[in-house]
Structure formats: structure tokens, C-alpha cells
Design an enzyme around this catalytic site. Structure first.
Site, PDB file in Angstrom:
ATOM      1  N   SER A 190      21.787 -13.677 -20.964  1.00  0.00           N
ATOM      2  CA  SER A 190      21.384 -14.254 -19.678  1.00  0.00           C
ATOM      3  C   SER A 190      21.718 -15.732 -19.503  1.00  0.00           C
ATOM      4  CB  SER A 190      19.882 -14.041 -19.449  1.00  0.00           C
ATOM      5  OG  SER A 190      19.123 -14.722 -20.420  1.00  0.00           O
TER       6      SER A 190
ATOM      7  N   LYS B  86      10.881 -17.206 -16.844  1.00  0.00           N
ATOM      8  CA  LYS B  86      11.949 -18.202 -16.921  1.00  0.00           C
ATOM      9  C   LYS B  86      11.765 -19.307 -15.890  1.00  0.00           C
ATOM     10  CE  LYS B  86      15.315 -15.161 -19.092  1.00  0.00           C
ATOM     11  NZ  LYS B  86      16.560 -14.383 -18.993  1.00  0.00           N
TER      12      LYS B  86
END
EC number: 3.4.21.53
Length: 348
Positions: free
Chosen positions: A242, A287
């Protein structure tokens, strides 16, 4: 003993029993929480996260931070019930079934090893995407990663073979090989020209019908890139794919004059393909929390994650939609100069 004293005694005993059970009872859940952030144009332990040699680089400013998700639990280290309960009441934390992260078909060690491989691949893809965006040429090689046992390629092609041509057609990407094989009818043969060690040879492989009825030979391939200069990425103990988008942006920032961030603290996430397409990721809520805690005011968000991100965006964090690397660069240019459109989640 009075009724009140007895009630208190029984209540206290029950609390004690429940506390012991909560602290000792293991549950098949995993706790996901905001992990550390790393500035891709900064340093880790006095070493640059992105080190480029063999090509001129330029000063950077601000931050282009990758974000991570930390986890507790797993088949080999299950969390207790109290930890799960604390997670369920903490809005910055997600508690998910164990099989979501660790499928029954793979062990915890296998999942962690796969995350490491995905991180390594994402660094190669990020470099390829950055060079593609900057119109810097590089070479793509296609290697045989593995052979499916009992399939036509078994005993003919070998792990590590570099595929040069298929039926005389030069191979420049994985799709070239798959398209050439699938162009045949099952039972027909395919001719591979490969480099094996110091030798170059032609290998004829029969085909068979795959699950969809199309021709297959039973080979798993992987790309390998030969770049015109060295790009070394150091992120320590971080896995998964990611961070690809932020690696690409960090590389571009270092290879081009001026500061891509305009001095701003920018964070983001998203997988990347060599062509620069940005893909969805997991743990977007955690996140974003980690990004805001680290000081970021702008968060580059994969287009496919926008709806989910809008439901959990922390105060003070601006979501910028990123569907591909080129548009992410244009968005940062617009943020820096105040000119042009900055695509936002929830629009267009």
C-alpha cells in the site's frame, strides 16, 4: 452478614471472575490500530528512505509520508477478550475476525512472508511508475517464477528462465506471454525463446485447456525491471503493497527540480502499477488517524477508498482523490501553486 454486604461481596466476586476471564480468554479476532508513518523524502536512522545513485537529485521539503496499520493478534498470538472489548469502544481501532487477515489456507508466517514480498514488489512497481511518469526509459524482463506441477510446462520451462520471445514475438510485459498462449487452441504448441543461465534456447511447450477453456501451459511469471540508475528504498519492518503511490511520489520529488509538496506535510496511501494506476488498500480509517497524528494536513486517497474514507476522516485532514500517479502529481502541483483543480473525495 447484611443483605447489602452480601450483594457487594457477590458483585465483587463476579467482577473478579469476569476480569480473570477477560484477561485470560483468547478470542479469534485481530485489532487494527494506527501504525507509524514514514516520510519517503526523509530519513530512517540517519539513512534516506529513498536513496538514488547514478542520476542527479534535487533538494526536497515538507513530507510525503506513507502510513501503516499495526495489528495485535493472529493464530499464533491471539488477543484476550479485554483487548478486543477495548478495541470495540475505540473509534480509531478496528476489531476484525482473524480469518480476515489470516485466511485458513495460509499460516500467520506465510501471510507475513507474502507481505514482505508485496512490499518488495511495490518498490519495483513504484520505481517503474515514477520513471514512466518522467518519461525515463527502462527495460522490463519477464521471468518464470514457478511451474505448476503436472501442467504442460512442467519439465520444459524452469524457474528463473528469462522469456525473450513467444512464437517469435518479443516479450516486453507479462500480458505479451499470456496473450500469445491464449491465442492458441488447447492442444496446440507454443514456442518460447528463453535465456537459461548462459544459454539461449527455444523450448516448445504443448497447451491444455484451462478452467475457462482457453489454452494454458501452467507457468507463473514475474516481471523484473532493469533501471538506468539505482533506486534503493529502506522502510524497515513494513510490509504490504500500500505504500506504492507514496514511493513513486518520493522518487519523482527527488528526481525533479523544486519541491513537490510546497513544504506541506502530506501523507497518503495506495498500491501502484508500473503504468501508474493507483489501487485500493485496507485499513483506511486507521491510516488516516495515523496521518493526522503525525501532522499531515493533506491525505492522498485511492479513488476506490474515497467513500469509506469520507465516513471516518479526522478533523483537519483534507482528502485528495488519487486514481493514478499522473493525476496525483497534478493535484500536488495545484495544492502548491493554488492554480488548477484539486480532486476531492466525494466529487466527480
Amino acid at each position: 452478614m447484611s443483605r447489602r454486604a452480601l450483594t457487594l461481596l457477590v458483585s465483587g466476586f463476579l467482577v473478579l471472575v469476569l476480569g480473570i476471564l477477560g484477561a485470560t480468554a483468547k478470542v479469534p479476532y485481530v485489532v487494527l490500530s494506527p501504525g507509524p508513518t514514514e516520510n519517503t523524502i526523509g530519513e530512517i536512522e540517519k539513512k534516506p528512505v529513498i536513496a538514488i545513485s547514478g542520476r542527479p537529485t534535487y533538494p526536497t521539503s515538507g513530507a510525503l509520508s506513507l502510513v501503516t496499520v499495526a495489528y495485535q493478534g493472529g493464530p499464533s498470538s491471539r488477543i484476550d477478550l479485554l483487548t478486543a472489548l477495548r478495541g470495540w469502544i475505540d473509534p480509531s481501532v478496528a476489531v476484525v475476525p482473524e480469518e480476515t487477515i489470516f485466511p485458513d489456507t495460509r499460516s500467520q508466517k506465510q501471510v507475513e512472508e507474502e507481505n514482505t514480498v508485496e512490499m518488495t514488489n511495490s518498490q519495483d512497481y513504484a520505481t517503474a511508475a515514477a520513471l514512466t511518469e518522467l518519461k525515463i526509459s527502462y527495460e522490463t524482463l519477464v521471468l518464470v517464477a514457478s511451474i505448476q506441477k503436472g501442467k504442460p510446462a512442467d519439465g520444459k520451462l524452469k524457474d528463473g528462465d528469462k522469456i525473450n520471445t513467444v512464437d517469435g514475438r518479443r516479450v516486453t510485459e507479462l500480458k505479451t506471454v499470456s496473450d500469445a498462449v491464449r491465442a492458441h487452441k488447447p492442444g496446440e504448441t507454443v514456442t518460447f525463446n528463453v535465456t537459461r543461465g548462459a544459454k539461449t534456447l527455444d523450448v516448445t511447450v504443448p497447451t491444455e485447456a484451462g478452467p475457462d477453456g482457453k489454452a494454458i501451459v501452467g507457468v507463473v511469471m514475474q516481471p523484473k525491471y532493469e533501471f538506468p540508475f539505482d533506486v534503493d528504498i529502506n522502510v524497515g519492518d513494513v510490509g504490504g503493497p500500500s505504500a506504492g503511490l507514496m514511493f513513486s511520489l518520493g522518487i519523482i520529488d527527488k528526481l525533479t527540480p523544486g519541491q513537490l509538496t510546497g513544504g506541506k506535510d502530506i501523507a497518503g496511501t495506495g498500491t501502484i502499477t508500473p503504468a501508474g494506476q493507483v489501487g485500493a488498500i485496507g485499513g483506511i480509517a486507521q491510516k488516516m488517524v495515523g496521518a493526522r497524528k503525525s501532522g499531515a494536513s493533506v491525505f492522498l486517497t485511492p479513488a476506490e477508498n474515497c467513500d469509506e474514507a469520507l465516513q471516518a476522516v479526522p478533523d483537519g485532514l483534507r482528502l485528495v482523490k488519487a486514481d493514478n500517479l499522473h493525476n496525483a502529481v497534478l493535484a500536488l502541483d495545484a495544492l502548491r501553486t493554488g492554480k488548477g483543480e484539486v480532486p476531492a473525495c466525494g466529487t466527480g
